[in-house]
Scaffold this active site. Sequence first.
Site, PDB file in Angstrom:
ATOM      1  N   GLU A   1      10.144   9.480  19.609  1.00  0.00           N
ATOM      2  CA  GLU A   1      11.305   9.987  18.874  1.00  0.00           C
ATOM      3  C   GLU A   1      11.072  10.219  17.383  1.00  0.00           C
ATOM      4  O   GLU A   1      11.671   9.541  16.529  1.00  0.00           O
ATOM      5  CB  GLU A   1      12.493   9.044  19.063  1.00  0.00           C
ATOM      6  CG  GLU A   1      12.869   8.855  20.518  1.00  0.00           C
ATOM      7  CD  GLU A   1      14.146   8.041  20.691  1.00  0.00           C
ATOM      8  OE1 GLU A   1      14.591   7.418  19.727  1.00  0.00           O
ATOM      9  OE2 GLU A   1      14.687   8.044  21.798  1.00  0.00           O
TER      10      GLU A   1
ATOM     11  N   GLU B   1      13.002   7.496  28.797  1.00  0.00           N
ATOM     12  CA  GLU B   1      14.019   6.459  28.587  1.00  0.00           C
ATOM     13  C   GLU B   1      15.361   6.986  29.056  1.00  0.00           C
ATOM     14  O   GLU B   1      15.701   8.140  28.778  1.00  0.00           O
ATOM     15  CB  GLU B   1      14.201   6.108  27.103  1.00  0.00           C
ATOM     16  CG  GLU B   1      13.084   5.335  26.480  1.00  0.00           C
ATOM     17  CD  GLU B   1      13.359   5.006  25.010  1.00  0.00           C
ATOM     18  OE1 GLU B   1      14.530   4.862  24.609  1.00  0.00           O
ATOM     19  OE2 GLU B   1      12.361   4.906  24.273  1.00  0.00           O
TER      20      GLU B   1
END
Length: 464
Positions: free
Chosen positions: A166, A359
């Site tokens: 991220e 995720e």
Amino acid sequence: MANYIFPKGFVWGTATSAYQVEGAWNEDGKGESIWDNFTHKSGKIQNHETGDVACDHYHRYKEDIKIMRKLGVKSYRFSISWPRIFPNGVGKPNNKGLKFYRSLVNELLAANIQPVVTLYHWDLPQKLQEKGGWLNGKTVDAFVSYATFIFKELGNKISLWITINEPAVVAYEGYAFGKKAPGIKDMKIALQVAHNLLLSHGKAIQIYRKLGFKGKIGIALSNHEVFANSNSNEDQLAAQKQHELKNSWFLDPLFRGSYPRMLFNFFKERGKTPVIKSGDMDIIRSPIDFLGINYYFRTVYKSDDRAEKMCRNELCIEQVKVKGSEYTDMGWEKYPHGIHNMLLMLKRYYRDIPVYITENGAAFEDFLTKDKKVHDIKRINYLKEHFKEAWEAIRDGVNLKGYLVWSQMDNFEWEWGYSKRFGLIHVNFETLERTWKDSAYFYKDVIKNNGLIDKKKKPIKKKF
Ligand code: BGC
């Protein structure tokens, strides 16, 4: 309920990251990370909690792998703590740190669980932060040296690598909004950081190819769908700005070698665009083998109609809560259909490459009963609905290869400390005892059946 059986060989797994679970923050020669520093000094963490002990996974990884084995996971995603390997960010490696990851990998392989390794999940060595952190181009070189070292040490055993987790969160939350380490609030810096992160990723990809390992390598992005609050031009533009900031600012460079035009011009007019050296964009778009998507929610935006100087943020946009929607404990809207849309959008607008959900999961308030049960029905429903949408995306032609639930166990949730629980396994943060939640039993069945099965109906054997 119909039956949702996934393609043969679909990779079900769970995920964690080093700082959130390991603890042992200063043991065996580990150097300080920006998260050690931030939790100890910034005063920005709920209840002043730290990851000093976290789940003590550093000492209990064998117990955790036993649990994973019982769950039946096929893969486990974890991250390597860079300062555990290079306490100063560069220089001499710390053998004891390396030994830990070697043992972790060996133990996983012995349990028939495929390790998925993230090289950077936010815990930069503090020594590098002191020289500017990700704003400093030398951090890019340091990352490449660290990555090269890890590839050479573990490359033969790892079949899936994630360079950076991220980059959007690292750049914006860490350097523009100041919520996460290192706590800086400056959009111009953040955009240079984002560029340097992308560059580090691209360079690591190139090194990995040069070394000739057979594994697959990609990146994990925090993509989500952005909706406009109304059809007005202003609200549409607000949603577009947020979409370009959070999604296209990373997808476009990775797949097209350029930044999204509208937002790039917006920042350019305000003198905030990053310095892009010749050749940078080609490095960034080095082909990846798969894309990792961390999907949690959608967002809805409207424009902030105040004069630019008075706006709450630089983009003059405001997030809107959706009436009637369910929100998780993080205040995130549950929007399962978004995972489906996101996967289709990636296929249509970017490239039809293999994708992993690296995720997905939810924080809800959990109660441990006296007889040690956690009846987390909301988490079960959340996962079930997202699994169905993922299945539908596969049906619609998306090359989704695997699904890693966040998280294997409750852990340190960054600025929220231990107040948000995402785990399938409950952790008592005083005794460190692990307890299976109902969602863990549910997931065990999903893995066993390779999908969702309505016990009353015969499974549909669908050929993908
Ligand atoms: C991060 C995790 C985090 C999770 C839930 C993701 O953005 O990669 O570290 O715990 O979201 O907030």
